[in-house]
Design a protein around this motif. Sequence first.
Motif, mmCIF file in Angstrom:
data_model
loop_
_atom_site.group_PDB
_atom_site.id
_atom_site.type_symbol
_atom_site.label_atom_id
_atom_site.label_comp_id
_atom_site.label_asym_id
_atom_site.label_seq_id
_atom_site.Cartn_x
_atom_site.Cartn_y
_atom_site.Cartn_z
ATOM 1 N N UNK A 43 3.420 13.495 18.337
ATOM 2 C CA UNK A 43 2.986 13.646 16.952
ATOM 3 C C UNK A 43 2.382 12.391 16.540
ATOM 4 N N UNK A 44 1.751 11.530 17.503
ATOM 5 C CA UNK A 44 0.903 10.413 17.101
ATOM 6 C C UNK A 44 -0.506 10.546 16.659
ATOM 7 N N UNK A 45 -0.780 12.034 16.233
ATOM 8 C CA UNK A 45 -1.945 12.174 15.781
ATOM 9 C C UNK A 45 -2.018 12.496 14.144
ATOM 10 N N UNK A 46 -0.719 12.291 13.707
ATOM 11 C CA UNK A 46 -0.264 12.586 12.193
ATOM 12 C C UNK A 46 -0.176 11.458 11.465
ATOM 13 N N UNK A 47 -1.042 10.860 10.516
ATOM 14 C CA UNK A 47 -1.053 9.592 9.855
ATOM 15 C C UNK A 47 0.098 9.518 9.187
ATOM 16 N N UNK A 48 0.671 10.329 8.357
ATOM 17 C CA UNK A 48 1.907 9.892 7.416
ATOM 18 C C UNK A 48 2.939 9.880 8.354
ATOM 19 N N UNK A 49 3.015 10.453 9.680
ATOM 20 C CA UNK A 49 4.138 10.043 10.587
ATOM 21 C C UNK A 49 4.015 8.606 11.023
ATOM 22 N N UNK A 50 2.808 8.193 11.480
ATOM 23 C CA UNK A 50 2.522 6.765 12.208
ATOM 24 C C UNK A 50 2.854 5.603 10.863
ATOM 25 N N UNK A 91 0.880 -1.098 -0.051
ATOM 26 C CA UNK A 91 0.022 0.026 -0.033
ATOM 27 C C UNK A 91 0.838 1.297 0.007
ATOM 28 N N UNK A 92 2.141 1.208 -0.587
ATOM 29 C CA UNK A 92 3.117 2.217 -0.607
ATOM 30 C C UNK A 92 2.262 3.473 -1.198
ATOM 31 N N UNK A 93 1.411 3.273 -2.192
ATOM 32 C CA UNK A 93 0.839 4.338 -2.956
ATOM 33 C C UNK A 93 0.232 5.347 -1.940
ATOM 34 N N UNK A 94 -0.175 5.074 -0.766
ATOM 35 C CA UNK A 94 -1.030 5.785 0.124
ATOM 36 C C UNK A 94 -0.056 6.525 0.764
ATOM 37 N N UNK A 95 1.235 6.388 0.994
ATOM 38 C CA UNK A 95 1.979 6.828 1.784
ATOM 39 C C UNK A 95 3.345 7.156 1.122
ATOM 40 N N UNK A 96 3.294 8.278 0.237
ATOM 41 C CA UNK A 96 4.430 8.352 -0.768
ATOM 42 C C UNK A 96 5.653 9.103 0.055
ATOM 43 N N UNK A 122 6.382 4.581 10.203
ATOM 44 C CA UNK A 122 6.820 3.495 10.847
ATOM 45 C C UNK A 122 7.108 2.192 10.249
ATOM 46 N N UNK A 123 6.166 1.924 9.351
ATOM 47 C CA UNK A 123 5.965 0.734 8.537
ATOM 48 C C UNK A 123 6.896 0.859 7.418
ATOM 49 N N UNK A 124 7.498 1.961 7.189
ATOM 50 C CA UNK A 124 8.365 1.934 5.697
ATOM 51 C C UNK A 124 9.842 2.269 6.485
ATOM 52 N N UNK A 125 9.930 2.230 7.848
ATOM 53 C CA UNK A 125 11.135 2.427 8.581
ATOM 54 C C UNK A 125 11.648 3.721 8.286
ATOM 55 N N UNK A 126 10.903 4.824 8.101
ATOM 56 C CA UNK A 126 11.046 6.292 7.725
ATOM 57 C C UNK A 126 11.085 6.931 9.071
ATOM 58 N N UNK A 127 10.366 6.492 9.850
ATOM 59 C CA UNK A 127 9.864 7.414 11.118
ATOM 60 C C UNK A 127 9.709 6.337 12.295
ATOM 61 N N UNK A 128 10.598 6.590 13.312
ATOM 62 C CA UNK A 128 10.564 5.471 14.434
ATOM 63 C C UNK A 128 9.832 5.961 15.667
ATOM 64 N N UNK A 129 8.960 7.241 15.497
ATOM 65 C CA UNK A 129 8.381 7.666 16.523
ATOM 66 C C UNK A 129 7.520 6.855 17.316
ATOM 67 N N UNK A 130 6.605 5.860 16.651
ATOM 68 C CA UNK A 130 5.857 4.850 17.210
ATOM 69 C C UNK A 130 6.678 4.020 18.125
ATOM 70 N N UNK A 131 7.416 3.492 17.707
ATOM 71 C CA UNK A 131 8.396 2.282 18.268
ATOM 72 C C UNK A 131 8.981 3.094 19.627
ATOM 73 N N UNK A 132 9.555 4.240 19.316
ATOM 74 C CA UNK A 132 10.162 5.017 20.284
ATOM 75 C C UNK A 132 9.249 5.306 21.722
ATOM 76 N N UNK A 133 8.131 5.855 21.108
ATOM 77 C CA UNK A 133 6.979 6.166 22.144
ATOM 78 C C UNK A 133 6.782 5.170 23.000
#
Lengths: 169, 179
Positions: free
Chosen positions: B22-29, A164-169, B32-43
């Motif tokens: 910053x956990x109300x911010x969907x792209x930030x959460x 679902x990468x397209x959702x989160x560019x 985590x699953x793209x290993x771009x932002x580790x805030x979720x795991x850190x918190x």
Amino acid sequence: MRPLRQYAEPHATGVCLGLVLLACFALTGQGLGASGAFASVASGVVVAVSPETAVHSAYFRSYLQDGSPWTAWLVVEIMGVLVGAAASAALAGRTRLTFVRAVRPSGGRLFAGVGGGMLMGVGAALARGCTSGLALSGGALLSVGAWIFMVALFLAGFLVAPLVRRLWP
Amino acid sequence: MNDLLIAGGIGVAFGWALERAGLGDPPKLAGQFYLRDFTVLKVMLSAMLTAMLGVFWGGRLGMLDPGALYVPETYLLPQLVGGLVFGLGFVLSGLCPGTSCVALASGRIEGAATMLGLFAGVLLVGVAFPAIEPFYRSTPHGALTLQRLTGLPYGVVVALVTVVAVSMLAWIAKREAAR
């Protein structure tokens, strides 16, 4: 678009969140929660609209047995979450009114939001809790089920993310 | 009444902490699953460690009774399947139930979309409950804890979990420093 104010340091904020959870344990004997509030409100709606459906489901009944579902502990807690988060965002200058401004998320992402919410509703109902009530609160108390849920959650998340990468560019 | 005042107060603090992180911010959460932002795991790891150690040492110092706290019961299969379904939903919406409320409260319509879905999801389970009840109640293990499962003393399990969690946080810090 104005850049958002920086968020707080995650480890320190995590410790604060842990202290909130600890206070909750000490004051009430149980942890935080979120999905249970949705289940309470859903049960309240069902019993008002179709009492028969509520009677036939042990799931709804379990949320209706201790008084009004509208003033259940978790429902009031979640109202507090809304107030606390709104105050924090407003004071930090981070409130983004996507309702009115042109920073609205795409229709696709909103659709995915509804679908994702539904899946999480089903998942949390089956597991008897979500990230707050089961993974975090139960994890801190070393509940085996909480750790299974947490590992399964992240496993599924990491496995599905590339699709679902397209959702989160 | 007093109970509900506590509920409201704890909720305010909970929502405040989630928004600050910053956990109300969907792209930030989702990051985590793209290993771009580790805030979720850190918190999550920091919060879990703090509460776990607080309960353990609070018990040791006689300030609270860990045995009196409600431990979520273990239902092996429903929680495994529930976790997998939940994780899938988490990546799709970039929010979880608690943080969807934070997102809405900070003016993000994605929060409302996710909350709507959550209502639909629990409603679905409630309506279909007679059919799924056998699965829901399957593989029960009661208030099973890691110390009861392994037979290790409470303090040893706390120490082991601390070592694993701190190692994960250290690995994340090292990874971020290297970039």
